[in-house]
Scaffold this active site. Structure first.
Site, PDB file in Angstrom:
ATOM      1  N   ARG A 184      12.498  -5.622   5.077  1.00  0.00           N
ATOM      2  CA  ARG A 184      12.265  -4.177   5.126  1.00  0.00           C
ATOM      3  C   ARG A 184      13.113  -3.453   6.169  1.00  0.00           C
ATOM      4  NH1 ARG A 184       6.058  -2.222   5.396  1.00  0.00           N
ATOM      5  NH2 ARG A 184       6.274  -2.771   7.581  1.00  0.00           N
ATOM      6  N   ARG A 235      -8.566  -0.297  10.761  1.00  0.00           N
ATOM      7  CA  ARG A 235      -7.867  -1.559  10.965  1.00  0.00           C
ATOM      8  C   ARG A 235      -8.703  -2.580  11.717  1.00  0.00           C
ATOM      9  NH1 ARG A 235      -2.347   0.077  10.208  1.00  0.00           N
ATOM     10  NH2 ARG A 235      -0.769  -1.465  10.623  1.00  0.00           N
ATOM     11  N   LYS A 255       0.839  -1.207   0.000  1.00  0.00           N
ATOM     12  CA  LYS A 255       0.000   0.000   0.000  1.00  0.00           C
ATOM     13  C   LYS A 255       0.874   1.258   0.000  1.00  0.00           C
ATOM     14  CE  LYS A 255      -2.011  -0.846   3.981  1.00  0.00           C
ATOM     15  NZ  LYS A 255      -1.286  -1.990   4.522  1.00  0.00           N
ATOM     16  N   ARG A 304       1.889  -8.917  14.114  1.00  0.00           N
ATOM     17  CA  ARG A 304       1.153  -7.980  13.262  1.00  0.00           C
ATOM     18  C   ARG A 304       0.303  -8.727  12.242  1.00  0.00           C
ATOM     19  NH1 ARG A 304       5.240  -4.306  10.728  1.00  0.00           N
ATOM     20  NH2 ARG A 304       3.525  -2.955  10.195  1.00  0.00           N
ATOM     21  N   ARG A 322      12.445  -2.185   9.232  1.00  0.00           N
ATOM     22  CA  ARG A 322      11.953  -1.094  10.073  1.00  0.00           C
ATOM     23  C   ARG A 322      12.075  -1.501  11.545  1.00  0.00           C
ATOM     24  NH1 ARG A 322       6.039   0.646   8.486  1.00  0.00           N
ATOM     25  NH2 ARG A 322       5.473  -0.502  10.375  1.00  0.00           N
TER      26      ARG A 322
HETATM   27  P1  AMP Z   1       1.681   0.740   9.881  1.00  0.00           P
HETATM   28  O1  AMP Z   1       2.731   1.757   9.530  1.00  0.00           O
HETATM   29  O2  AMP Z   1       0.368   1.047   9.256  1.00  0.00           O
HETATM   30  O3  AMP Z   1       2.141  -0.658   9.619  1.00  0.00           O
HETATM   31  O4  AMP Z   1       1.453   0.849  11.469  1.00  0.00           O
HETATM   32  C1  AMP Z   1       2.475   0.590  12.407  1.00  0.00           C
HETATM   33  C2  AMP Z   1       1.856   0.362  13.779  1.00  0.00           C
HETATM   34  O5  AMP Z   1       1.120   1.523  14.201  1.00  0.00           O
HETATM   35  C3  AMP Z   1       0.852  -0.783  13.846  1.00  0.00           C
HETATM   36  O6  AMP Z   1       1.478  -2.044  14.045  1.00  0.00           O
HETATM   37  C4  AMP Z   1      -0.022  -0.365  15.035  1.00  0.00           C
HETATM   38  O7  AMP Z   1       0.634  -0.636  16.266  1.00  0.00           O
HETATM   39  C5  AMP Z   1      -0.082   1.139  14.874  1.00  0.00           C
HETATM   40  N1  AMP Z   1      -1.244   1.551  14.036  1.00  0.00           N
HETATM   41  C6  AMP Z   1      -1.210   2.092  12.787  1.00  0.00           C
HETATM   42  N2  AMP Z   1      -2.452   2.344  12.336  1.00  0.00           N
HETATM   43  C7  AMP Z   1      -3.301   1.945  13.314  1.00  0.00           C
HETATM   44  C8  AMP Z   1      -4.716   1.920  13.456  1.00  0.00           C
HETATM   45  N3  AMP Z   1      -5.531   2.353  12.482  1.00  0.00           N
HETATM   46  N4  AMP Z   1      -5.233   1.436  14.619  1.00  0.00           N
HETATM   47  C9  AMP Z   1      -4.441   0.999  15.607  1.00  0.00           C
HETATM   48  N5  AMP Z   1      -3.099   0.973  15.538  1.00  0.00           N
HETATM   49  C10 AMP Z   1      -2.526   1.445  14.412  1.00  0.00           C
END
Ligand code: AMP
Length: 187
Positions: free
Chosen positions: A129, A90, A13, A142, A131
């Site tokens: 990746r 999410r 994405k 995750r 990170r």
């Molecule tokens: P992402 O960059 O989208 O993979 O998000 C990294 C981390 O941020 C996730 O593993 C969650 O811990 C938190 N996070 C991101 N978006 C959300 C969301 N919409 N709801 C809850 N936690 C989120």
């Protein structure tokens, strides 16, 4: 244009957001980026969210919803072309909250793009990746959280007629073209 990008972590994405922004002029709201910025700035919100992020769990609903409300308010004032959400909603509670918010301002979603990539490919990409939250334990969690909480949204949006499946393997260019096929007719 008001769209949501849906898909497992590592489904690509984020890689496509620049191309979507360039073609359609939408603004982007990525809750993961917003949360990482809060953590980096050492805010109270960031301190609250960090343990969840490190563990690969969802950050608390109130934190994320507050960020989305603020983000949407700013966007509505600054970008008439609309928005694209990456990493939100999410889970079902977030999806329903988003529906309510958008209904209130009379601007419902037009499309939800689901990035379809199989499990082994996802794990391979995430491990490559590097990170901070991409260690093996966090990745596994995750993905578990994705399967359990986020994947049901595929059906949720399909029932509303909003879902468009994008095959998420191939070159970046091929994937970008598939996206254009399902977005070019959105006003
Ligand atoms: P992402 O960059 O989208 O993979 O998000 C990294 C981390 O941020 C996730 O593993 C969650 O811990 C938190 N996070 C991101 N978006 C959300 C969301 N919409 N709801 C809850 N936690 C989120």
């Amino acid at each position: 244009m008001r769209i949501v990008l849906l898909g497992a972590p590592g489904s690509g994405k984020g890689t496509q957001t620049d191309a979507i922004i360039a073609r359609y002029g939408v603004a982007t709201v990525a809750t993961g980026d917003l949360l990482r910025a809060e953590v980096a700035a050492g805010t109270e919100l960031g301190r609250r969210a960090k343990p969840y992020m490190d563990a690969g769990e969802l950050a608390p609903f109130d934190i994320v919803l507050g960020m989305i409300e603020n983000g949407l308010k700013t966007l509505a004032q600054t970008n008439p072309k609309g928005f694209m959400m990456d990493g939100f909603p999410r889970d079902l509670a977030q999806a329903e909250a988003l529906d309510t918010l958008l209904a209130r301002i009379g601007q419902p979603l037009n499309r939800v793009l689901f990035f379809d990539v199989d499990y082994e490919e996802i794990v391979k990409r995430l491990l490559g990746r590097g990170r901070a939250d991409d260690n093996e334990e966090t990745i596994r969690n995750r993905l578990r959280v994705y399967e359990e909480k986020t994947a049901p949204l595929i059906d949720y949006y399909d029932r509303k007629g909003l879902l468009r499946k994008i095959k998420g393997t191939g070159t970046i260019d091929e994937i970008r073209q598939r996206i254009e096929t399902v977005l070019d007719d959105v006003g």
